[in-house]
Write a protein that holds these residues in place. Structure first.
Motif, PDB file in Angstrom:
ATOM      1  N   THR A  24       0.826  -1.185  -0.002  1.00 38.87           N
ATOM      2  CA  THR A  24       0.004  -0.109  -0.025  1.00 38.87           C
ATOM      3  C   THR A  24       0.969   1.261   0.001  1.00 38.87           C
ATOM      4  OG1 THR A  24      -0.138  -0.258   2.683  1.00 38.87           O
ATOM      5  CG2 THR A  24      -1.979  -1.109   1.230  1.00 38.87           C
ATOM      6  N   THR A  25       2.308   0.977   0.371  1.00 36.86           N
ATOM      7  CA  THR A  25       3.232   2.318   0.283  1.00 36.86           C
ATOM      8  C   THR A  25       3.489   2.524  -0.972  1.00 36.86           C
ATOM      9  OG1 THR A  25       5.088   1.061   0.814  1.00 36.86           O
ATOM     10  CG2 THR A  25       3.593   1.865   2.595  1.00 36.86           C
ATOM     11  N   LEU A  26       3.133   1.900  -2.232  1.00 37.76           N
ATOM     12  CA  LEU A  26       3.720   1.910  -3.283  1.00 37.76           C
ATOM     13  C   LEU A  26       2.833   2.882  -4.194  1.00 37.76           C
ATOM     14  CD1 LEU A  26       4.509  -1.648  -4.170  1.00 37.76           C
ATOM     15  CD2 LEU A  26       6.161   0.120  -3.396  1.00 37.76           C
ATOM     16  N   ASP A  27       1.597   2.936  -3.942  1.00 39.01           N
ATOM     17  CA  ASP A  27       0.728   3.871  -4.703  1.00 39.01           C
ATOM     18  C   ASP A  27      -0.389   4.292  -3.771  1.00 39.01           C
ATOM     19  OD1 ASP A  27      -1.749   4.326  -6.717  1.00 39.01           O
ATOM     20  OD2 ASP A  27      -0.021   4.049  -8.068  1.00 39.01           O
ATOM     21  N   LYS A  28      -0.940   5.631  -3.890  1.00 36.67           N
ATOM     22  CA  LYS A  28      -2.047   5.895  -3.164  1.00 36.67           C
ATOM     23  C   LYS A  28      -3.296   5.141  -3.275  1.00 36.67           C
ATOM     24  CE  LYS A  28      -3.109   9.902  -6.105  1.00 36.67           C
ATOM     25  NZ  LYS A  28      -3.140  11.430  -6.144  1.00 36.67           N
ATOM     26  N   ASN A  29      -3.548   4.878  -4.613  1.00 39.43           N
ATOM     27  CA  ASN A  29      -4.491   3.939  -5.120  1.00 39.43           C
ATOM     28  C   ASN A  29      -4.753   2.570  -4.133  1.00 39.43           C
ATOM     29  OD1 ASN A  29      -5.763   5.857  -6.660  1.00 39.43           O
ATOM     30  ND2 ASN A  29      -4.320   5.450  -8.271  1.00 39.43           N
ATOM     31  N   TYR A  30      -3.545   2.336  -4.026  1.00 36.12           N
ATOM     32  CA  TYR A  30      -3.548   0.969  -3.284  1.00 36.12           C
ATOM     33  C   TYR A  30      -4.084   0.920  -1.721  1.00 36.12           C
ATOM     34  CZ  TYR A  30      -0.522  -1.042  -7.052  1.00 36.12           C
ATOM     35  OH  TYR A  30      -0.024  -1.279  -8.497  1.00 36.12           O
ATOM     36  N   PRO A  39     -12.101  -0.974   6.648  1.00 41.87           N
ATOM     37  CA  PRO A  39     -12.758   0.277   7.306  1.00 41.87           C
ATOM     38  C   PRO A  39     -12.185   0.596   8.492  1.00 41.87           C
ATOM     39  CG  PRO A  39     -14.376  -1.112   6.694  1.00 41.87           C
ATOM     40  CD  PRO A  39     -13.320  -1.744   6.226  1.00 41.87           C
ATOM     41  N   SER A  40     -12.268  -0.475   9.477  1.00 45.59           N
ATOM     42  CA  SER A  40     -12.273  -0.258  10.916  1.00 45.59           C
ATOM     43  C   SER A  40     -10.653  -0.183  11.447  1.00 45.59           C
ATOM     44  CB  SER A  40     -13.010  -0.896  11.655  1.00 45.59           C
ATOM     45  OG  SER A  40     -12.712  -2.385  11.535  1.00 45.59           O
ATOM     46  N   GLU A  41      -9.783  -0.755  10.590  1.00 47.09           N
ATOM     47  CA  GLU A  41      -8.481  -0.889  10.947  1.00 47.09           C
ATOM     48  C   GLU A  41      -7.528   0.177  10.777  1.00 47.09           C
ATOM     49  OE1 GLU A  41      -7.205  -4.784   9.240  1.00 47.09           O
ATOM     50  OE2 GLU A  41      -9.116  -5.665   9.520  1.00 47.09           O
ATOM     51  N   PRO A  42      -6.467   0.108  11.323  1.00 49.70           N
ATOM     52  CA  PRO A  42      -5.367   1.308  11.166  1.00 49.70           C
ATOM     53  C   PRO A  42      -4.416   1.088   9.810  1.00 49.70           C
ATOM     54  CG  PRO A  42      -4.727  -0.285  13.029  1.00 49.70           C
ATOM     55  CD  PRO A  42      -6.088  -0.504  12.701  1.00 49.70           C
ATOM     56  N   ASN A  43      -3.885   1.816   9.402  1.00 49.58           N
ATOM     57  CA  ASN A  43      -3.384   1.437   8.215  1.00 49.58           C
ATOM     58  C   ASN A  43      -2.277   0.459   8.357  1.00 49.58           C
ATOM     59  OD1 ASN A  43      -4.914   3.301   6.594  1.00 49.58           O
ATOM     60  ND2 ASN A  43      -3.319   4.919   6.692  1.00 49.58           N
ATOM     61  N   PRO A  44      -1.669  -0.323   7.651  1.00 50.80           N
ATOM     62  CA  PRO A  44      -0.622  -1.083   7.685  1.00 50.80           C
ATOM     63  C   PRO A  44       0.346  -0.758   8.111  1.00 50.80           C
ATOM     64  CG  PRO A  44      -1.194  -1.399   5.507  1.00 50.80           C
ATOM     65  CD  PRO A  44      -2.455  -0.652   6.088  1.00 50.80           C
ATOM     66  N   PRO A  45       1.455  -1.451   8.697  1.00 48.31           N
ATOM     67  CA  PRO A  45       2.741  -0.806   8.950  1.00 48.31           C
ATOM     68  C   PRO A  45       3.659  -0.690   7.651  1.00 48.31           C
ATOM     69  CG  PRO A  45       2.854  -3.064   9.642  1.00 48.31           C
ATOM     70  CD  PRO A  45       1.304  -2.586   9.299  1.00 48.31           C
ATOM     71  N   THR A  46       4.216   0.499   7.585  1.00 42.43           N
ATOM     72  CA  THR A  46       5.026   0.599   6.121  1.00 42.43           C
ATOM     73  C   THR A  46       6.158  -0.299   6.042  1.00 42.43           C
ATOM     74  OG1 THR A  46       6.275   2.304   7.415  1.00 42.43           O
ATOM     75  CG2 THR A  46       4.538   3.070   6.096  1.00 42.43           C
ATOM     76  N   LYS A  47       6.876  -0.571   7.248  1.00 43.15           N
ATOM     77  CA  LYS A  47       7.873  -1.564   7.123  1.00 43.15           C
ATOM     78  C   LYS A  47       7.446  -2.950   7.597  1.00 43.15           C
ATOM     79  CE  LYS A  47      11.944   1.412   7.740  1.00 43.15           C
ATOM     80  NZ  LYS A  47      13.133   1.294   8.444  1.00 43.15           N
ATOM     81  N   ILE A  48       8.140  -4.037   6.988  1.00 42.23           N
ATOM     82  CA  ILE A  48       7.970  -5.434   7.155  1.00 42.23           C
ATOM     83  C   ILE A  48       8.250  -5.611   8.816  1.00 42.23           C
ATOM     84  CG2 ILE A  48      10.214  -6.096   6.668  1.00 42.23           C
ATOM     85  CD1 ILE A  48       9.049  -8.746   5.423  1.00 42.23           C
TER      86      ILE A  48
END
Length: 207
Positions: A24-30, A39-48
């Motif tokens: 999801t960090t590769l493109d804002k559309n992702y 919808p109810s979850e925080p954004n996934p971590p950017t790092k593995i």
């Protein structure tokens, strides 16, 4: 061999962390699509996550043994079908039986439900001019692992080691005809062709 050896760095924790990210960090559309689906979850971590990195390293050689057995069976298959010397041998050739007999004997798997298939016809290495390179790949993998473990493993970023490697191996480019002799000169001994098997066995015992 040089390119295969470099694969070892991709399995180091620090390198894996730098190489990897959430898609999801590769493109804002992702990211927008992911947010709609969660919808109810925080954004996934950017790092593995660290735990995932550790599991990837721990299971680096998962199924590797089966892969090399497949290489062995297909290599023998290639040799057998290209070693026929008489018209009768060619006429009597049962390609399917050879292919599946070899794979069952070497890989220890049951192919009884697909012995009427033509999987061997999709293996392009046997028909696209790759030829001896296919057999050399496994040998080069063993030598690459020996080189890494004996020279780089304890100091993978040591500049002096890399300078020695650059001058002793890479600098020759394609002008050196005796490649094995060049490697032996660099190592100060013949390469350990068991290095790959030993590293896989060691990893299996630790997992």
């Amino acid at each position: 061999m040089p390119s295969i050896m470099l694969e070892n760095w991709c399995w180091m924790k620090s390198v894996l962390e730098e190489l990897s990210c959430h898609y999801t960090t590769l493109d804002k559309n992702y990211l927008a699509d992911w947010q709609k689906q969660h919808p109810s979850e925080p954004n996934p971590p950017t790092k593995i996550p660290e735990g995932l990195v550790e599991n990837l390293i721990k299971h680096r050689y998962f199924n590797r043994g089966l892969y090399h057995l497949y290489q062995l069976s297909t290599s023998i298959f290639d040799l057998q079908i290209h070693s026929l010397s008489t018209d009768k041998e060619i006429t009597d050739l049962d390609v399917q039986s050879i292919w599946y007999d070899l794979r069952e004997n070497i890989e220890g798997m049951d192919f009884s439900e697909c012995r009427d298939g033509f999987a061997f016809g999709t293996f392009t290495h046997l028909t696209a001019g790759y030829d001896v390179c296919y057999y050399a790949y496994l040998c080069c993998t063993a030598m690459a692992q020996d080189l890494f473990l004996s020279v780089f493993a304890h100091g993978p970023y040591n500049r002096d080691t890399w300078d020695k490697y650059r001058r002793g191996i890479l600098e020759y480019g394609g002008r050196e005809q005796n490649l094995l002799g060049m490697l032996e000169g660099f190592l100060g001994r013949p390469p350990n062709m068991n290095a790959l098997v030993e590293s896989i066995a060691r990893a299996q015992s630790q997992s």
